[in-house]
Structure formats: C-alpha cells, structure tokens
Design an enzyme around this catalytic site. Structure first.
Site, PDB file in Angstrom:
ATOM      1  N   LYS A  22     -30.919  -3.184  -6.055  1.00 39.54           N
ATOM      2  CA  LYS A  22     -31.097  -2.153  -5.016  1.00 39.54           C
ATOM      3  C   LYS A  22     -32.580  -1.402  -4.949  1.00 39.54           C
ATOM      4  CE  LYS A  22     -31.496   1.611  -7.472  1.00 39.54           C
ATOM      5  NZ  LYS A  22     -32.609   3.150  -7.041  1.00 39.54           N
ATOM      6  N   ASN A  23     -33.786  -2.066  -5.953  1.00 38.99           N
ATOM      7  CA  ASN A  23     -34.580  -1.874  -4.998  1.00 38.99           C
ATOM      8  C   ASN A  23     -35.832  -2.558  -4.196  1.00 38.99           C
ATOM      9  OD1 ASN A  23     -34.666   0.702  -6.442  1.00 38.99           O
ATOM     10  ND2 ASN A  23     -36.024  -0.421  -8.776  1.00 38.99           N
ATOM     11  N   ARG A  93     -35.854   9.640  -3.369  1.00 36.88           N
ATOM     12  CA  ARG A  93     -36.757   9.942  -3.364  1.00 36.88           C
ATOM     13  C   ARG A  93     -37.532   8.882  -2.500  1.00 36.88           C
ATOM     14  NH1 ARG A  93     -40.232  12.795  -6.441  1.00 36.88           N
ATOM     15  NH2 ARG A  93     -41.943  11.413  -6.137  1.00 36.88           N
ATOM     16  N   CYS A 117     -38.456  15.374  -9.053  1.00 36.34           N
ATOM     17  CA  CYS A 117     -37.591  14.158 -10.065  1.00 36.34           C
ATOM     18  C   CYS A 117     -37.407  14.392 -11.796  1.00 36.34           C
ATOM     19  CB  CYS A 117     -38.751  13.000  -9.592  1.00 36.34           C
ATOM     20  SG  CYS A 117     -37.760  11.702 -11.335  1.00 36.34           S
ATOM     21  N   ARG A 122     -43.568  12.896  -9.858  1.00 33.76           N
ATOM     22  CA  ARG A 122     -43.038  11.839  -8.885  1.00 33.76           C
ATOM     23  C   ARG A 122     -43.915  11.691  -7.608  1.00 33.76           C
ATOM     24  NH1 ARG A 122     -38.076   8.542  -9.214  1.00 33.76           N
ATOM     25  NH2 ARG A 122     -39.264   6.838  -8.940  1.00 33.76           N
ATOM     26  N   PRO A 123     -45.986  12.091  -7.767  1.00 29.71           N
ATOM     27  CA  PRO A 123     -46.505  12.841  -6.605  1.00 29.71           C
ATOM     28  C   PRO A 123     -46.224  10.997  -5.435  1.00 29.71           C
ATOM     29  CG  PRO A 123     -48.011  11.830  -8.503  1.00 29.71           C
ATOM     30  CD  PRO A 123     -47.078  11.252  -9.327  1.00 29.71           C
ATOM     31  N   ASP A 125     -48.882  11.286  -3.583  1.00 29.26           N
ATOM     32  CA  ASP A 125     -50.440  10.788  -2.643  1.00 29.26           C
ATOM     33  C   ASP A 125     -51.329   9.414  -2.966  1.00 29.26           C
ATOM     34  OD1 ASP A 125     -50.241  10.704  -5.781  1.00 29.26           O
ATOM     35  OD2 ASP A 125     -52.341  10.018  -6.383  1.00 29.26           O
ATOM     36  N   LEU A 126     -50.270   8.432  -3.504  1.00 26.26           N
ATOM     37  CA  LEU A 126     -51.269   6.776  -2.959  1.00 26.26           C
ATOM     38  C   LEU A 126     -50.265   6.052  -1.207  1.00 26.26           C
ATOM     39  CD1 LEU A 126     -50.441   5.446  -6.418  1.00 26.26           C
ATOM     40  CD2 LEU A 126     -52.645   6.001  -5.544  1.00 26.26           C
ATOM     41  N   ASP A 307     -37.228   1.098 -15.904  1.00 27.16           N
ATOM     42  CA  ASP A 307     -36.587   0.613 -15.682  1.00 27.16           C
ATOM     43  C   ASP A 307     -35.101   0.200 -16.746  1.00 27.16           C
ATOM     44  OD1 ASP A 307     -37.195   2.233 -13.582  1.00 27.16           O
ATOM     45  OD2 ASP A 307     -36.161   0.890 -11.958  1.00 27.16           O
ATOM     46  N   ARG A 399     -25.505   5.900  -8.073  1.00 26.56           N
ATOM     47  CA  ARG A 399     -26.658   5.630  -7.373  1.00 26.56           C
ATOM     48  C   ARG A 399     -26.798   4.052  -7.712  1.00 26.56           C
ATOM     49  NH1 ARG A 399     -31.241   9.369  -7.989  1.00 26.56           N
ATOM     50  NH2 ARG A 399     -32.217   8.038  -5.549  1.00 26.56           N
TER      51      ARG A 399
HETATM   52  C1  UD1 Z   1     -39.769   1.987  -8.357  1.00 25.01           C
HETATM   53  C2  UD1 Z   1     -38.534   2.289  -8.495  1.00 25.01           C
HETATM   54  C3  UD1 Z   1     -38.200   2.757  -9.757  1.00 25.01           C
HETATM   55  C4  UD1 Z   1     -39.594   2.728 -10.939  1.00 25.01           C
HETATM   56  C5  UD1 Z   1     -40.558   2.093 -10.738  1.00 25.01           C
HETATM   57  C6  UD1 Z   1     -41.363   1.638 -11.823  1.00 25.01           C
HETATM   58  C7  UD1 Z   1     -37.184   2.205  -6.053  1.00 25.01           C
HETATM   59  C8  UD1 Z   1     -36.711   2.684  -4.846  1.00 25.01           C
HETATM   60  N1  UD1 Z   1     -37.733   2.864  -7.165  1.00 25.01           N
HETATM   61  O1  UD1 Z   1     -40.569   3.700  -7.894  1.00 25.01           O
HETATM   62  O2  UD1 Z   1     -36.606   2.610 -10.153  1.00 25.01           O
HETATM   63  O3  UD1 Z   1     -38.979   2.845 -11.926  1.00 25.01           O
HETATM   64  O4  UD1 Z   1     -40.739   1.695  -9.301  1.00 25.01           O
HETATM   65  O5  UD1 Z   1     -40.890   0.448 -12.075  1.00 25.01           O
HETATM   66  O6  UD1 Z   1     -38.224   0.754  -5.664  1.00 25.01           O
HETATM   67  N2  UD1 Z   1     -47.584   7.339  -8.515  1.00 25.01           N
HETATM   68  C9  UD1 Z   1     -48.379   8.496  -7.905  1.00 25.01           C
HETATM   69  N3  UD1 Z   1     -48.577   8.422  -6.936  1.00 25.01           N
HETATM   70  C10 UD1 Z   1     -47.961   8.127  -6.059  1.00 25.01           C
HETATM   71  C11 UD1 Z   1     -47.111   7.588  -6.745  1.00 25.01           C
HETATM   72  C12 UD1 Z   1     -46.607   6.680  -7.058  1.00 25.01           C
HETATM   73  O7  UD1 Z   1     -49.240   8.941  -9.286  1.00 25.01           O
HETATM   74  O8  UD1 Z   1     -48.299   8.186  -4.622  1.00 25.01           O
HETATM   75  C13 UD1 Z   1     -47.457   7.294 -10.339  1.00 25.01           C
HETATM   76  C14 UD1 Z   1     -45.260   7.351 -10.578  1.00 25.01           C
HETATM   77  O9  UD1 Z   1     -46.185   9.056 -11.144  1.00 25.01           O
HETATM   78  C15 UD1 Z   1     -45.912   6.849 -12.045  1.00 25.01           C
HETATM   79  C16 UD1 Z   1     -45.991   4.960 -10.826  1.00 25.01           C
HETATM   80  O10 UD1 Z   1     -47.055   5.756 -10.750  1.00 25.01           O
HETATM   81  O11 UD1 Z   1     -46.002   6.815 -12.951  1.00 25.01           O
HETATM   82  C17 UD1 Z   1     -45.414   4.016 -10.899  1.00 25.01           C
HETATM   83  O12 UD1 Z   1     -44.468   4.767 -10.051  1.00 25.01           O
HETATM   84  P1  UD1 Z   1     -44.466   4.115  -9.041  1.00 25.01           P
HETATM   85  O13 UD1 Z   1     -43.886   2.613  -8.674  1.00 25.01           O
HETATM   86  O14 UD1 Z   1     -44.752   4.565  -7.489  1.00 25.01           O
HETATM   87  O15 UD1 Z   1     -42.580   4.289  -8.735  1.00 25.01           O
HETATM   88  P2  UD1 Z   1     -41.347   4.179  -7.611  1.00 25.01           P
HETATM   89  O16 UD1 Z   1     -41.745   3.384  -6.132  1.00 25.01           O
HETATM   90  O17 UD1 Z   1     -41.774   5.695  -7.033  1.00 25.01           O
END
Ligand code: UD1
Length: 423
Positions: A22-23, A93, A117, A122-123, A125-126, A307, A399
């Site tokens: 899925k991811n 998301r 979430c 789950r920001p 910003d990055l 996960d 999902r």
């Molecule tokens: C993806 C996966 C999710 C998995 C996660 C971590 C998909 C659709 N989802 O989610 O199943 O649990 O990776 O392996 O692929 N963060 C920030 N700012 C940002 C983005 C992220 O601070 O802009 C933080 C998050 O809060 C978290 C960390 O970075 O603590 C990692 O998150 P991220 O790898 O971005 O997760 P997703 O891509 O949303």
C-alpha cells in the site's frame, strides 16, 4: 459498519502470498501526475480502501483510472484541477503526495491541510520545507496550502531533512525530477517504499542516484513518460502474517516478500525463539514451544518499523517474561494498548515505551479499532484469545489489509465479517 468476529484458539499455519505494498502504491500513483504522455499500467496494486480514496482524488483532478485484477491503469493527460479538496484529503493524509507532482508539472498546486491523526500530531512542515527549498512560494490560507513555482518551474536545490520523513522525501523526489538542475537530499528516508518510488521514477526517465539510501541526488529533466511497472509486496502485511503464525504457535511461509526488507523484524522473531528461513522471495517461520520476551525500538528503516509496533506488542503478550517496546517515530502511537488490556493483556505505557508483561491468557470480548495497525494488533490478539473477540470499526483495517479475514481463514483461522449498527 463491518466488524470481525474472531473465534480464537486456532493455529495459523500454511503458505500465503503477500499483497502489493500500500505505502509504495500511493506515491507511485501520485507520480503518474508528473506526465501527460501515455497510459501507466501498474501491477500488484492492492485492492484497498486507501487506493480507492487516492483514485477518487485523482479523478477529482481529471485523471482517468481503471482497476482490474490488481492492475491499475492511469492516464494523467487531462488534468483539469490543481486543487485537492478537504473532503478527500481528510480521509487520507497521504493525499499530500499530490503536492510535489502537481507543483513540478504545472507550477501550481492547492492542497487542503490534512488535519489531525489518531496517533498524535503528524505535521507536514517537512513537505513544505522541501517545496520551499526547490523555490516554491507557499502560503497557507483558509485551510489550504497554496504553492506556486515562480516562472512556472521549480529549481534544483540542497534539501537537508532535520528528521527522516517517508512522505516528505517522496514529495521532494517527485518535485525534484522535473525541477531545473540538480537536487541533493540529505537524511532522506531509505524505506523500501521510497526506493520503489525512485525506481518507478527512473523507469519513467528520471535520473536519481543513491536510491535506497539516505543521500539522494536527482538530475532534473524536462519530461517523463508513462510506463508499465510491477509494485513491490507489502512488508508490513507480511510481518503481520508472520506474527499471526507466531502468536498462535503455527508455522507459515509468506511468499512474494523480499526478506531483506524485513531484516529487523525477522531478527526479532529469532530473538523471540522462532526459527526463520528465507529464500530470495519468501520467509518461513516456525514457532517455538514458548515465545521469549524481546526489547524492540521502532525507528526509521532499516530499523524495526513503527508500522509493526502494535502487532509486536500483541505478540509479546504471549512471551514468557517482560518486553519493552519503544516507538521513536510516533511517540503516542499506543491506542491499541487499552484495548489489548481489555482482552486480558498486562501492558503499561511510560512515555513512548510499552512494557508488556507476558504471558497473559487473553479472553475474547468486544474491542474497538482506532487506526490501521492498532486494528491489526487486535486481530492478532483475537486469534489467540479464548472464546470470541469482536473487532469493531474494521474500516480502519480495510484501509491497509487486503481481504485479511479471507487470508487468515485460508491459514486456519475462524473469522467472519458481520454488519452492525454502532449507534
Ligand atoms: C509513512 C507511512 C506510515 C508510517 C510512517 C513512518 C505512508 C502512506 N505512510 O507515513 O504508515 O507509519 O511513514 O514509517 O507511507 N514529520 C514531521 N513533519 C513532517 C512530516 C513528518 O515532523 O512534515 C514527523 C512525523 O510526525 C513522524 C516522523 O516525522 O514523527 C516520520 O513521519 P513520516 O515518515 O513522514 O510518516 P508518513 O510519511 O506520514
């Protein structure tokens, strides 16, 4: 709504093939927005609610899709809208994945802010940092991210992520492949799903070095082409099926997986006393007479995945001793614990650590799904619980797990899906 009714106490044994990831599917499907030339044929795309939601988002943008037998055909020739509305983004998301490709191809995108979430903040910003580094001007107004590339095209840049993010890396790479010049990304996510996205983009004609590592170098190009592509298998589904066998004392072979992608998880199964054998594309697990406790820390790849954290906690309820499971990716991802405790588990939470006191005899009751992996952990617990466990709100599970009860029943479980009215 649907619920799963699990009559526990059956061993999960036999042979099964994992579904498509899925991811990995979600960013690949988003990346089809990068070109209007030709039709993509994407194989091994799982039949899941999230894939349907993402396809609906693409339809809203004007993209044509057709899906049959796990093959998705996509044509992004006639993109008519550059706006991802709240009604669709709030359902998932990962909708944020359209930001990079739309901005890169059309010089503009408007994407609704995703909102909260179930397992903590789950920001995004990055994602925005990456787009801004590539030259985008971003404003946030009335709940929308409005991003514009001055002059209509992004420019290559150096992006240094302060923390590893799967989604932000995916968006950055998708944006950079059509940017002018070279982009380098430091502290990129090395997850297999991002590696797969990079391979997909390379098949489309992108130039990317370092794929599968934390340092990426991308040479922007003027145009990309539609291609036929085979998606990878779902390492998390595979890990969950292995855990289903281990928690019930069964023996299982999961085919289709790349064992290398599950290395950290397989190491923990061995520490828990399981015997694990691998081939190039399968894993065979044999359960021990007694499961041993393990300490696990979830971190970015190649470490143990967040996960799999919830499923591992469920497994450790049956281990002979105390296990410590820490989540360094999502510090508050513990919604499953009160529900597991209602089934008879003895688990304490201290900050981002779960302390699991095993072994505990679980007994069936009604439990509530709160998010995707939390639901999977409740199903695992239900498989070993005495009597009947009802898992409500299975839509969370749907999902991310393709026909989970059908798969588990083929391995010896006794699970039925039933309708119920929640209120
Ligand atoms: C993806 C996966 C999710 C998995 C996660 C971590 C998909 C659709 N989802 O989610 O199943 O649990 O990776 O392996 O692929 N963060 C920030 N700012 C940002 C983005 C992220 O601070 O802009 C933080 C998050 O809060 C978290 C960390 O970075 O603590 C990692 O998150 P991220 O790898 O971005 O997760 P997703 O891509 O949303």
């Amino acid at each position: 709504m649907d619920k799963l009714v699990i009559r526990g106490g059956h061993r999960i044994s036999g042979s099964i093939t994992a579904s498509g990831s899925k991811n990995a599917s979600l960013p690949i499907i988003a990346a089809t927005l990068l070109t209007g030339q030709g039709t993509f044929t994407l194989h091994n795309i799982p039949d899941l609610k999230d894939i349907l939601t993402f396809s609906q988002l693409l339809h809203h943008l004007g993209v044509e899709t057709s899906y049959s037998g796990n093959t998705l055909k996509v044509s992004s020739r006639n993109v008519e809208s550059l706006q991802a509305p709240y009604e669709l983004v709030k359902k998932m998301r990962a909708s944020i994945y359209v930001l990079g490709p739309l901005l890169a191809r059309f010089g503009h995108a408007r994407v609704s802010l995703p909102g909260g979430c179930a397992f903590g903040p789950r920001p995004i910003d990055l994602h925005l940092l990456a787009m801004e580094k590539l030259g985008a001007k971003i404003t946030i107004e009335t709940g929308f991210i409005d991003a514009t590339a001055p002059g209509g095209r992004l420019r290559g840049a150096h992006i240094d992520f302060p923390i590893s993010s799967v989604g932000a890396t995916g968006n950055a790479v998708m944006a950079a492949v059509l940017a002018e010049g070279r982009t380098t990304i430091s502290n990129a996510a090395a997850e297999p799903e991002i590696d797969t996205l990079c391979k997909f983009l390379m098949a489309m004609g992108a130039t990317i070095k370092g794929t599968g590592t934390t340092e990426l170098e991308i040479e922007g190009t003027d145009s990309l082409n539609a291609v036929e592509f085979q998606n990878v298998f779902d390492r998390i589904e595979a890990g969950t099926l292995l855990a289903a066998a281990a928690i019930t004392g069964g023996d299982i072979t999961v085919n289709g997986v790349e064992p290398e992608q599950l290395k950290a998880v397989l190491k923990k199964f061995v520490q828990a006393g399981c015997s694990v054998e691998t081939t190039l594309n399968s894993v065979t697990l044999k359960s021990p007479r007694k499961l041993l406790p393990t300490d696990v820390t979830a971190k970015p790849y190649p470490a143990f995945p967040t996960d799999m954290q919830a499923q591992w906690i469920a497994l450790m309820t049956q281990a002979e001793g105390t296990s410590n499971i820490t989540d360094k990716v999502y510090h508050e991802r513990f919604n499953h614990i009160p529900e597991l405790n209602r089934l008879g588990a003895h688990i304490e939470i201290r900050k981002n650590q779960a302390i699991v006191h095993g072994p505990q005899k679980l007994s069936g009751t009604t439990v509530m799904s709160t998010d995707l992996r939390a639901s999977a952990s409740l199903v695992l617990a239900g498989l070993v619980a005495e009597g009947t466990t009802e898992v409500l709100r299975v839509y969370h599970l749907d999902r991310g797990y393709e026909k989970i009860e059908v798969k588990l029943n083929s391995l010896g479980a006794d699970i039925s899906r039933e309708k119920y009215n929640e209120f």
